[in-house]
Design a protein around this motif. Structure first.
Motif, PDB file in Angstrom:
ATOM      1  N   PRO A 105     -11.165 -10.364  -4.285  1.00 10.50           N
ATOM      2  CA  PRO A 105     -10.495  -9.812  -3.098  1.00 10.50           C
ATOM      3  C   PRO A 105     -10.875 -10.608  -1.861  1.00 10.50           C
ATOM      4  CG  PRO A 105     -12.344  -8.424  -3.742  1.00 10.50           C
ATOM      5  CD  PRO A 105     -12.270  -9.541  -4.749  1.00 10.50           C
ATOM      6  N   SER A 139      -4.646   2.236  -7.176  1.00  8.22           N
ATOM      7  CA  SER A 139      -4.736   0.877  -7.731  1.00  8.22           C
ATOM      8  C   SER A 139      -6.194   0.437  -7.829  1.00  8.22           C
ATOM      9  CB  SER A 139      -3.970  -0.130  -6.866  1.00  8.22           C
ATOM     10  OG  SER A 139      -2.581   0.023  -7.017  1.00  8.22           O
ATOM     11  N   ARG A 140      -6.976   0.748  -6.795  1.00 12.86           N
ATOM     12  CA  ARG A 140      -8.398   0.374  -6.795  1.00 12.86           C
ATOM     13  C   ARG A 140      -9.101   0.983  -8.009  1.00 12.86           C
ATOM     14  NH1 ARG A 140      -9.389   1.520  -1.837  1.00 12.86           N
ATOM     15  NH2 ARG A 140      -9.245  -0.590  -1.088  1.00 12.86           N
ATOM     16  N   VAL A 190      -5.071  -2.632  -0.535  1.00 16.89           N
ATOM     17  CA  VAL A 190      -5.152  -2.061  -1.881  1.00 16.89           C
ATOM     18  C   VAL A 190      -5.185  -0.539  -1.762  1.00 16.89           C
ATOM     19  CG1 VAL A 190      -6.525  -1.885  -3.994  1.00 16.89           C
ATOM     20  CG2 VAL A 190      -6.346  -4.081  -2.798  1.00 16.89           C
ATOM     21  N   ASP A 191      -4.258   0.121  -2.436  1.00 19.63           N
ATOM     22  CA  ASP A 191      -4.208   1.586  -2.413  1.00 19.63           C
ATOM     23  C   ASP A 191      -5.293   2.155  -3.328  1.00 19.63           C
ATOM     24  OD1 ASP A 191      -2.463   2.356  -5.158  1.00 19.63           O
ATOM     25  OD2 ASP A 191      -2.063   0.371  -4.304  1.00 19.63           O
ATOM     26  N   ASP A 192      -5.712   3.384  -3.067  1.00 16.66           N
ATOM     27  CA  ASP A 192      -6.815   3.990  -3.828  1.00 16.66           C
ATOM     28  C   ASP A 192      -6.532   4.111  -5.324  1.00 16.66           C
ATOM     29  OD1 ASP A 192      -8.423   4.113  -1.577  1.00 16.66           O
ATOM     30  OD2 ASP A 192      -7.851   6.173  -1.098  1.00 16.66           O
ATOM     31  N   SER A 251      -5.260   1.762 -17.250  1.00 17.63           N
ATOM     32  CA  SER A 251      -6.440   0.894 -17.186  1.00 17.63           C
ATOM     33  C   SER A 251      -6.567   0.089 -18.473  1.00 17.63           C
ATOM     34  CB  SER A 251      -7.708   1.715 -16.955  1.00 17.63           C
ATOM     35  OG  SER A 251      -7.661   2.374 -15.709  1.00 17.63           O
ATOM     36  N   ARG A 307       0.818  -1.214   0.000  1.00 18.23           N
ATOM     37  CA  ARG A 307       0.000   0.000   0.000  1.00 18.23           C
ATOM     38  C   ARG A 307       0.852   1.265   0.000  1.00 18.23           C
ATOM     39  NH1 ARG A 307      -5.504   1.007   1.643  1.00 18.23           N
ATOM     40  NH2 ARG A 307      -5.752   3.237   1.944  1.00 18.23           N
ATOM     41  N   LEU A 342      -7.841  -0.822 -11.208  1.00 19.92           N
ATOM     42  CA  LEU A 342      -8.395  -2.179 -11.254  1.00 19.92           C
ATOM     43  C   LEU A 342      -9.863  -2.160 -11.651  1.00 19.92           C
ATOM     44  CD1 LEU A 342      -6.807  -3.778  -8.071  1.00 19.92           C
ATOM     45  CD2 LEU A 342      -6.291  -4.349 -10.454  1.00 19.92           C
ATOM     46  N   ALA A 343     -10.637  -1.266 -11.058  1.00 25.35           N
ATOM     47  CA  ALA A 343     -12.069  -1.189 -11.374  1.00 25.35           C
ATOM     48  C   ALA A 343     -12.288  -0.858 -12.848  1.00 25.35           C
ATOM     49  CB  ALA A 343     -12.750  -0.150 -10.487  1.00 25.35           C
ATOM     50  N   SER A 382      -6.774  -7.899   1.015  1.00 24.45           N
ATOM     51  CA  SER A 382      -7.174  -6.816   0.103  1.00 24.45           C
ATOM     52  C   SER A 382      -7.357  -5.467   0.797  1.00 24.45           C
ATOM     53  CB  SER A 382      -8.444  -7.202  -0.655  1.00 24.45           C
ATOM     54  OG  SER A 382      -9.508  -7.429   0.240  1.00 24.45           O
ATOM     55  N   GLN A 383      -7.311  -5.438   2.116  1.00 27.41           N
ATOM     56  CA  GLN A 383      -7.398  -4.148   2.803  1.00 27.41           C
ATOM     57  C   GLN A 383      -6.192  -3.263   2.476  1.00 27.41           C
ATOM     58  OE1 GLN A 383      -6.772  -7.050   4.388  1.00 27.41           O
ATOM     59  NE2 GLN A 383      -5.297  -6.774   6.045  1.00 27.41           N
TER      60      GLN A 383
END
Length: 132
Positions: free
Chosen positions: A131, A111-112, A107-109, A81, A22, A115-116, A104-105
């Motif tokens: 996750p 990256s989130r 996961v940095d913002d 992306s 993170r 990934l999305a 999965s806690q």
């Protein structure tokens, strides 16, 4: 009749995260890309996608460290992306792929967000991210 995808049919990959993941800007995207670039099918990505993903492995480009890694310029979010979704498609074309993200806690913002967007772009693929 359609055949259902079972976990037995899929390549299973585990991604173990920690607090240090993170702390590194785009730590999860970097770790996931590194693992996926070693999988069969990864050479099916475009040269542009391959270069963008490999550049993440090498170091911290200035655009990542700007804003302390918390905000990313929209053009870089879109480019990375697309590159990650290209990799997801290439790898899952070779074999259905399930990536389990442990812890999965962490996961940095940024990256989130990537990934999305990548998962949305690759929604027609046989790629699943779980996750835990």
């Amino acid at each position: 009749a359609t055949a259902a995808l079972t976990l037995a049919d899929a390549r299973q990959v585990e991604l173990l995260l920690s607090a240090s993941t993170r702390r590194r800007p785009l730590g999860v995207v970097r770790k996931l890309a590194g693992v996926m670039l070693a999988l069969p099918g990864s050479l099916g990505v475009s040269p542009t996608s391959l270069q963008l993903l490999r550049d993440l492995e090498v170091g911290d480009p200035t655009w990542i460290t700007a804003g302390n890694g918390r905000t990313l310029p929209p053009e870089h979010v879109d480019d990375h992306s697309r590159a990650l979704s290209d990799l997801m498609l290439a790898v899952s074309d070779e074999q259905p792929t399930v990536v389990v993200i442990r812890n999965s806690q962490w996961v940095d913002d940024p990256s989130r967000l990537i990934l999305a967007r990548s998962l949305e772009m690759a929604r027609s693929s046989r790629f699943v991210l779980l996750p835990q």
